[in-house]
Design a protein around this motif. Structure first.
Motif, mmCIF file in Angstrom:
data_model
loop_
_atom_site.group_PDB
_atom_site.id
_atom_site.type_symbol
_atom_site.label_atom_id
_atom_site.label_comp_id
_atom_site.label_asym_id
_atom_site.label_seq_id
_atom_site.Cartn_x
_atom_site.Cartn_y
_atom_site.Cartn_z
ATOM 1 N N ILE A 63 -38.593 42.016 70.465
ATOM 2 C CA ILE A 63 -38.675 42.077 69.245
ATOM 3 C C ILE A 63 -38.600 43.227 67.997
ATOM 4 C CG2 ILE A 63 -41.571 42.160 67.256
ATOM 5 C CD1 ILE A 63 -42.667 40.345 69.702
ATOM 6 N N ASN A 64 -38.865 44.469 68.809
ATOM 7 C CA ASN A 64 -38.180 45.378 68.183
ATOM 8 C C ASN A 64 -36.559 44.924 67.904
ATOM 9 O OD1 ASN A 64 -40.613 47.035 67.857
ATOM 10 N ND2 ASN A 64 -40.727 47.694 69.716
ATOM 11 N N LEU A 65 -36.331 44.841 68.615
ATOM 12 C CA LEU A 65 -34.031 44.468 68.704
ATOM 13 C C LEU A 65 -34.046 43.886 67.574
ATOM 14 C CD1 LEU A 65 -31.257 44.783 70.054
ATOM 15 C CD2 LEU A 65 -32.256 42.766 71.051
ATOM 16 N N LEU A 66 -35.195 42.477 67.135
ATOM 17 C CA LEU A 66 -34.764 41.679 66.715
ATOM 18 C C LEU A 66 -34.757 42.222 65.363
ATOM 19 C CD1 LEU A 66 -37.006 38.547 67.696
ATOM 20 C CD2 LEU A 66 -34.096 38.620 67.594
ATOM 21 N N LYS A 67 -36.361 43.107 65.153
ATOM 22 C CA LYS A 67 -35.590 43.830 63.266
ATOM 23 C C LYS A 67 -34.995 44.716 63.356
ATOM 24 C CE LYS A 67 -40.341 45.235 65.006
ATOM 25 N NZ LYS A 67 -41.417 45.815 64.504
ATOM 26 N N GLU A 68 -34.607 45.256 64.417
ATOM 27 C CA GLU A 68 -33.409 46.262 64.418
ATOM 28 C C GLU A 68 -31.910 45.107 63.692
ATOM 29 O OE1 GLU A 68 -32.617 47.938 68.242
ATOM 30 O OE2 GLU A 68 -34.735 49.431 67.693
ATOM 31 N N ALA A 88 -40.624 43.490 56.059
ATOM 32 C CA ALA A 88 -41.805 43.467 55.406
ATOM 33 C C ALA A 88 -42.716 43.522 55.967
ATOM 34 C CB ALA A 88 -41.632 42.820 54.013
ATOM 35 N N ARG A 89 -42.959 42.371 57.576
ATOM 36 C CA ARG A 89 -44.086 42.269 58.238
ATOM 37 C C ARG A 89 -42.915 41.278 59.079
ATOM 38 N NH1 ARG A 89 -48.550 38.033 57.341
ATOM 39 N NH2 ARG A 89 -48.081 36.893 55.512
ATOM 40 N N LEU A 90 -43.845 40.988 59.719
ATOM 41 C CA LEU A 90 -43.805 39.428 60.472
ATOM 42 C C LEU A 90 -44.983 39.088 61.681
ATOM 43 C CD1 LEU A 90 -43.523 40.480 63.962
ATOM 44 C CD2 LEU A 90 -42.018 41.522 63.459
ATOM 45 N N ASP A 133 -42.512 30.172 75.698
ATOM 46 C CA ASP A 133 -41.686 30.596 74.156
ATOM 47 C C ASP A 133 -42.932 31.407 73.401
ATOM 48 O OD1 ASP A 133 -44.168 28.405 72.424
ATOM 49 O OD2 ASP A 133 -43.561 27.586 73.983
ATOM 50 N N VAL A 134 -42.023 32.146 72.082
ATOM 51 C CA VAL A 134 -42.148 32.544 70.911
ATOM 52 C C VAL A 134 -42.116 32.616 70.190
ATOM 53 C CG1 VAL A 134 -42.656 35.212 70.709
ATOM 54 C CG2 VAL A 134 -42.241 34.815 73.241
ATOM 55 N N ASP A 135 -42.531 32.477 69.153
ATOM 56 C CA ASP A 135 -42.375 31.900 67.472
ATOM 57 C C ASP A 135 -42.447 33.271 66.875
ATOM 58 O OD1 ASP A 135 -41.736 29.237 68.459
ATOM 59 O OD2 ASP A 135 -44.203 28.677 67.470
ATOM 60 N N ILE A 136 -41.090 33.671 66.101
ATOM 61 C CA ILE A 136 -41.534 35.079 65.507
ATOM 62 C C ILE A 136 -40.911 34.427 64.218
ATOM 63 C CG2 ILE A 136 -40.484 37.401 64.990
ATOM 64 C CD1 ILE A 136 -42.040 37.396 67.810
ATOM 65 N N VAL A 137 -41.622 34.956 63.132
ATOM 66 C CA VAL A 137 -41.550 34.300 61.461
ATOM 67 C C VAL A 137 -41.512 36.231 61.007
ATOM 68 C CG1 VAL A 137 -42.353 34.094 59.350
ATOM 69 C CG2 VAL A 137 -43.051 32.033 61.170
ATOM 70 N N LEU A 138 -39.661 36.204 60.364
ATOM 71 C CA LEU A 138 -39.680 38.011 59.907
ATOM 72 C C LEU A 138 -39.977 37.416 58.368
ATOM 73 C CD1 LEU A 138 -37.244 38.140 62.438
ATOM 74 C CD2 LEU A 138 -38.792 39.233 62.042
ATOM 75 N N PHE A 139 -40.621 38.300 57.581
ATOM 76 C CA PHE A 139 -41.143 37.617 56.609
ATOM 77 C C PHE A 139 -39.730 39.232 55.788
ATOM 78 C CE2 PHE A 139 -45.088 35.970 56.947
ATOM 79 C CZ PHE A 139 -44.297 34.770 56.734
ATOM 80 N N SER A 140 -39.435 39.020 54.798
ATOM 81 C CA SER A 140 -38.684 39.436 54.440
ATOM 82 C C SER A 140 -38.326 40.125 52.282
ATOM 83 C CB SER A 140 -36.493 39.512 54.516
ATOM 84 O OG SER A 140 -36.447 40.036 54.049
ATOM 85 N N SER A 188 -38.714 31.039 76.078
ATOM 86 C CA SER A 188 -38.266 30.521 74.747
ATOM 87 C C SER A 188 -37.906 30.971 73.421
ATOM 88 C CB SER A 188 -38.015 29.494 74.584
ATOM 89 O OG SER A 188 -38.012 28.737 75.718
ATOM 90 N N PHE A 189 -37.213 32.148 72.343
ATOM 91 C CA PHE A 189 -37.408 32.331 71.373
ATOM 92 C C PHE A 189 -36.780 31.556 70.193
ATOM 93 C CE2 PHE A 189 -38.673 36.398 73.659
ATOM 94 C CZ PHE A 189 -39.066 37.212 73.407
ATOM 95 N N ASP A 190 -37.924 31.430 69.250
ATOM 96 C CA ASP A 190 -37.976 30.623 68.063
ATOM 97 C C ASP A 190 -37.802 31.697 67.331
ATOM 98 O OD1 ASP A 190 -37.126 28.907 66.301
ATOM 99 O OD2 ASP A 190 -38.675 27.979 67.110
ATOM 100 N N ILE A 191 -36.561 32.250 66.077
ATOM 101 C CA ILE A 191 -37.175 33.106 65.053
ATOM 102 C C ILE A 191 -36.385 32.354 63.571
ATOM 103 C CG2 ILE A 191 -36.152 35.019 64.446
ATOM 104 C CD1 ILE A 191 -36.959 35.392 67.210
ATOM 105 N N MET A 192 -37.828 32.934 62.285
ATOM 106 C CA MET A 192 -37.639 32.014 61.627
ATOM 107 C C MET A 192 -37.813 32.853 60.527
ATOM 108 S SD MET A 192 -40.101 29.361 63.377
ATOM 109 C CE MET A 192 -41.124 30.174 64.740
ATOM 110 N N PRO A 193 -36.903 33.461 60.113
ATOM 111 C CA PRO A 193 -36.564 34.000 58.228
ATOM 112 C C PRO A 193 -37.668 33.189 57.476
ATOM 113 C CG PRO A 193 -34.549 33.992 59.724
ATOM 114 C CD PRO A 193 -34.867 32.907 59.948
ATOM 115 N N CYS A 194 -38.095 34.513 56.613
ATOM 116 C CA CYS A 194 -38.973 33.373 55.788
ATOM 117 C C CYS A 194 -39.367 33.719 54.584
ATOM 118 C CB CYS A 194 -40.133 32.266 55.927
ATOM 119 S SG CYS A 194 -40.827 31.602 55.015
#
Length: 462
Positions: A166-171, A178-180, A197-204, A261-267
């Motif tokens: 998760i830290n790698l994804l932020k980098e 802004a938050r996840l 599975d792990v879902d990550i929503v990245l807000f910017s 299984s990772f699912d990365i979703m910018p939003c």
């Protein structure tokens, strides 16, 4: 809140067809099923006296590839959080219809999708299935040893590595984060040893609005993928087929003993970390009025934290029951073929919500028999057209949106506790197949002679 209605019909336990009278049901049974049994390997109904010949002639030469079952396949993540159109989509072709009834009529008329054909396409019980266990102790041991994630040092190391990813994804994310929000079965605590599975929503804040987010997403996702491939963790990240809204990959975790299984979703952040009740109501109103499927997915991502909190609050015993039901889905259904490649079984989120609702209906017992809980869920799945489940933690029963949704609901109906516009059952077009396999499962050794006990006596009426 949970409600089950009553239908004036007589159901054939062999094929699932409904009849208007007991006389019609008896006539049907004598004409179609008397003296026949289901082959556990292919689901076909054959004469009892010819079963051995059928198995020898039809199964001895079938290879694992040809007879592959659903449990042999890697878990396939849903392409969308919200796929309301799925319930009206044909299982055999890409056509979509206005109603479930129209879709079912099309399947029968154009694809000859009869009850017998449904049984054959649905049933795929794996060798050594849990349904063949003879007592509750065997089932409890299986959950503890084979389904629950392994505790101890491996679990601690796993948690450390997931946080590192998760830290790698932020980098690597090409925009300021802004938050996840973290979600998925691993975060909710419903993962199993073989499926996590792990879902990550990245807000910017770099997204000016929802439209700007949609426009920039393809480039952002592509850039993130490239950066991950160049990172020091690249050898442990296996990219999967991405969607236009998310990046997906499989991560080899802790000495390669297992993976996630990772699912990365910018939003674009439409709600913020602590929205007021008024902001939530306005948000729900926007979703209800939205006709753009991509925008609906992006709206739904903002609700992930509330969905996770709802499931995560369950007890360990409930999470074990959820794991068991998910395992049943993975080991009891036949793999889709070219003939029914558009079939979609219920989502894992729907399974989690149905399991929690049954537990709540039983009075939220702290300790309970897994066999009794599993039996209750299977009996409910057999009666899926009567299913109506709603909660009111995040929205009021008096809200305009809720009233509109409940008025035009289709069965089965399980309303997302975090989203009053979404019936999670609409992600599937195969509830009749679920009912058929559930009905067959209740006849297996695990449930032989099992009678409902407190606090599951309410299932006697089912």
């Amino acid at each position: 809140m949970f409600r089950v209605g009553s239908l004036k019909s007589y159901n054939c336990e062999q094929c699932g067809n409904d009849f208007v009278s007991r006389t019609a049901l008896r006539y049907h049974f004598r004409a179609k099923h008397l003296g026949k049994v289901h082959c556990e390997k292919c689901g076909r109904e054959v004469l009892r006296k010819t079963l051995q010949d059928h198995e020898a002639a039809n199964h001895e030469r079938i290879t694992a590839e040809k007879q592959g079952c659903f449990w042999d396949m890697p878990p396939k993540r849903e392409a969308k959080f919200v796929a309301m159109e799925m319930s009206t989509s044909c299982r055999m072709c890409p056509r979509q219809f206005g109603t479930i009834h129209s879709r079912e009529h099309h399947e029968k008329q154009d694809h000859h999708f009869t009850a017998s054909k449904r049984a054959q396409m649905a049933t795929g019980l794996s060798p050594g299935n849990i349904l063949d266990y003879k007592n509750p102790t065997e089932l409890k041991r299986f959950v503890e040893e084979k389904l629950r994630p392994i505790p101890g040092p491996a679990s601690i190391a796993c948690a450390t590595e997931i946080e590192a990813v998760i830290n790698l994804l932020k980098e690597c994310f090409p925009l300021p984060v802004a938050r996840l929000i973290k979600g998925g079965s691993y975060i909710k605590g419903t993962d199993t040893q073989g499926c996590s599975d792990v879902d990550i929503v990245l807000f910017s804040e770099a997204f000016e609005n929802l439209e700007d987010c949609k426009k920039k997403l393809p480039e952002v996702i592509n850039d993130l993928g490239k950066r991950l491939k160049k990172s020091s963790w690249a050898s442990r990240i296996m990219m999967e087929k991405r969607t236009h809204l998310s990046l997906r990959f499989h991560f080899k975790c802790y000495k390669n003993h297992h993976g996630h299984s990772f699912d990365i979703m910018p939003c674009y952040d439409m709600l913020g970390p602590a929205p007021s009740r008024g902001l939530k109501q306005s948000f729900y109103h926007k979703i209800y009025l939205c006709n753009d499927t991509d925008e609906i997915q992006l709206y739904s991502m903002s609700l992930l934290q509330y969905q996770v909190e709802f499931i995560k609050a369950s007890t360990m015993a409930v999470k074990d029951l959820i794991r068991l039901v998910k395992h049943w889905f993975r080991t009891s259904f036949a793999k889709p073929t070219a003939q029914n490649k558009f079939r979609r079984l219920p989502s894992s989120y729907a399974v989690e919500l149905i399991t929690i609702s049954i537990w709540q209906l039983a009075g939220k017992p702290v300790f309970f028999s897994l066999v009794q809980g599993m039996r209750a869920i299977l009996k409910l799945l057999v009666r899926y057209p009567e299913m109506c489940i709603v909660w009111h933690k995040h929205y009021s029963p008096n809200s305009t949106i809720f009233k509109k949704v409940i008025q035009k609901k289709t069965r089965p109906f399980v309303l997302d506790p975090a989203n009053p516009t979404f019936n999670v059952c609409e992600n599937s077009n195969a509830w009749d197949e679920v009912a058929h396999v559930a009905r067959r499962s209740l006849l297996k050794p695990l449930f032989n002679g099992v009678q409902a006990k407190e606090p599951w006596l309410f299932t006697n009426g089912w």
